[in-house]
Design an enzyme around this catalytic site. Structure first.
Site, PDB file in Angstrom:
ATOM      1  N   GLY B 173      53.302 -25.123  62.684  1.00  0.00           N
ATOM      2  CA  GLY B 173      52.537 -24.251  63.579  1.00  0.00           C
ATOM      3  C   GLY B 173      51.286 -24.931  64.090  1.00  0.00           C
ATOM      4  O   GLY B 173      51.190 -26.162  64.119  1.00  0.00           O
ATOM      5  N   HIS B 313      39.433 -23.202  47.843  1.00  0.00           N
ATOM      6  CA  HIS B 313      39.796 -22.476  49.066  1.00  0.00           C
ATOM      7  C   HIS B 313      38.641 -22.424  50.083  1.00  0.00           C
ATOM      8  O   HIS B 313      38.130 -21.335  50.390  1.00  0.00           O
ATOM      9  CB  HIS B 313      40.280 -21.058  48.726  1.00  0.00           C
ATOM     10  CG  HIS B 313      41.217 -20.509  49.778  1.00  0.00           C
ATOM     11  ND1 HIS B 313      42.183 -19.590  49.528  1.00  0.00           N
ATOM     12  CD2 HIS B 313      41.320 -20.782  51.113  1.00  0.00           C
ATOM     13  CE1 HIS B 313      42.850 -19.299  50.635  1.00  0.00           C
ATOM     14  NE2 HIS B 313      42.345 -20.020  51.613  1.00  0.00           N
ATOM     15  N   GLY B 315      39.013 -23.996  53.155  1.00  0.00           N
ATOM     16  CA  GLY B 315      39.613 -24.537  54.381  1.00  0.00           C
ATOM     17  C   GLY B 315      38.972 -24.054  55.669  1.00  0.00           C
ATOM     18  O   GLY B 315      38.781 -24.830  56.612  1.00  0.00           O
TER      19      GLY B 315
END
Lengths: 350, 350
Positions: B173, B313, B315
């Site tokens: 994606g 986490h 990102g």
């Protein structure tokens, strides 16, 4: 033809040693360790009458050593791009050639440069500590927790005006240009550089290169400080660049900017950089080199500074690059003892 | 016109709250904390008769909550790209729209993906520990110390044949394509991907895009394992991708390859990944997400594994991206309560 003696002061791997061993007429004398510095007694006992000497940066090439080798010595080859461990005039006055290993490490160091820029801006030093110390379970989430400046641009953010992001370079040789080529893929919009005549690496080509973004030579190095979102220190070391990045430079930088040093520790004043991180003059820093390394203990101001990521000088440490460096060092010493042009010769007379 | 009540369960920053406050006819009720989860008592007391609800991922959107809000509720807006905390059928049966924040975080996560690939291949977890623990001074130098595989290619290495480097993608994606665009600047020579019909993110466009290197759809996901030098896990979470990367996948990977997971923890079997690193099936790993997070303590197998870099986490954690997410979440809830099309609507009926 009598054998040509080549003394090798480190086991630099089979690929490179094969080049020496397969060359007819060489007598290769090897200090056969990967990680132990050659012992003085061994070197003293073996260097006499050597035609060639292949070393790593832990050996000092000075009057004493060259005198011990004697008049046969035609070439010294170092498996490094830096030549700080070599007294150039000592080689120059005897007509001894010097081989080194530039260019082959360009990509490995450019990779580390981009990685450090990302790590410094994204607070990765602190993030890793939290995970390692088992603090993730209790970590409160907040919308702007860990948030640092983004080094990439995006068309998808729906901003009223597009962001501009300037990468600044102190020194604009091969590694800087390879770093910039990588950053363009992240959406950096502009580059600013200075080489100030300080870049004396003879193998750097300063040709105008066609990048797909505007690349501007700065009026002076303080303009790089003022206007850059990331500053990469990619100069040679030595007196001319000593503490080029100090308090004045760091205070002129943007408070959201990061300073990255993958080149030589002496270019950056460590105390000033720690202060700049601690007091928020800049966002953070990433360094692969520190003045005085490897004597950098856990009480060093940059090690103690959470906003500074410190690596123990691993910029060229990839299997492919170190193999290429070792092979080039072997090719240099072979060419040197045979009286042929060196594939990569460092000019000792300047 | 009577006021439309919008309940906001976190202080998501001035830029986004201004959008709500400047919209005429809204009654904004804010749980005014950045880092504390909204208290149940507060939410129970305030949610009644809400027309709109703006939440973060820590709130569970279920039958109970929606019933408490009552029949006025027209839109739920979450400041996240994931919607695992939302029971979609509950919204579907009442005709409540769901807003989310895709796309705006593409670049921030792509940056982290490239950074983790560099960190995993270059042994950066171990390198940082050595510097932090004060072990740099005693570190012996060796030609191949710290050397991992190089993710970039170079024309300067003098290799007899050019290297090829394949980046593999599970899921292809927006984030995967943004990651690939960055890697091309490093000299990646080929990309291989699979989406296997598992990519159900409605906003992913699978148009053929013209990259400057060959990009090939893999026959199956095991081909990605076998042929890639870097594997990026960039799939959605959920049952369809649960433990897609397990022992079979990891054993098929090259021993010099790295596995990078910036997407959803459930896609990778943590025990298998730790074993793969420990036993040398693969070179290393870099993960921003772990199954069961944030309950990942210092005794977790991936935290204990030196060849695995773990981030808690982060990102999407950049100032620019989180601001854009918060603004989009605000715009979604405004459009929802006004009965207008949402800028980014997640289809609740599937």
């Amino acid at each position: 033809m009598s054998h040509l003696k080549v003394v090798v002061t480190r086991n630099i791997g089979a690929a490179a040693l094969d080049i020496l061993n397969q060359q007819k007429g060489l007598n290769v004398v090897l200090w056969d360790s990967e990680d132990r510095v050659v012992e003085k007694d061994w070197l003293d006992a073996n260097i006499k009458d050597a035609h060639g000497l292949l070393v790593v940066f832990t050996e000092k090439i000075n009057e004493e050593l060259v005198t011990k080798a004697g008049p046969n010595l035609k070439a010294v080859s170092t498996m490094s791009v830096g030549v700080d461990h070599v007294e150039l005039p000592v080689l120059a006055k005897r007509g001894i050639k010097l081989g080194y290993t530039p260019n082959v490490l360009t990509d490995a160091v450019a990779d580390i440069s981009v990685m450090l820029a990302l790590m410094a801006s994204r607070n990765v030093g602190q993030a890793i500590s939290i995970a390692q110390e088992g603090k993730w379970p209790g970590l409160p989430w907040s919308p702007f927790g860990f948030c640092g400046p983004q080094i990439s641009t995006s068309s998808a953010m729906g901003l009223p005006t597009p962001r501009t992001i300037t990468a600044g370079f102190l020194g604009f040789g091969r590694i800087a240009r390879a770093t910039l080529n990588r950053l363009i893929g992240f959406g950096i919009t502009h580059a600013l550089y200075t080489d100030s005549g300080k870049n004396t690496d003879p193998d750097e080509e300063h040709e105008k290169k066609d990048f797909s973004i505007p690349v501007t030579r700065a009026k002076d190095f303080m303009q790089v400080a003022r206007e850059s979102d990331i500053v990469f220190v990619l100069t040679p070391g030595g007196k001319e660049t000593y503490h080029l990045v100090g308090e004045e430079f760091l205070q002129a930088m943007k408070s959201t900017a990061v300073l990255i040093n993958p080149s030589r520790g002496t270019v950056v004043d460590s105390d000033a950089l720690a202060k700049a991180c601690r007091e928020g003059w800049i966002w953070g820093a990433g360094v692969d080199v520190i003045e005085g390394e490897p004597n950098v203990g856990s009480d060093h101001p940059l090690i103690k500074e959470p906003r500074c990521v410190v690596l123990p000088h691993i910029g060229s440490a990839t299997t492919e690059t170190r193999t290429a460096m070792a092979r080039l060092a072997a090719e240099n010493v072979v060419a040197g003892v045979l009286g042929q042009p060196l594939p990569a010769e460092y000019p000792v007379s300047q």
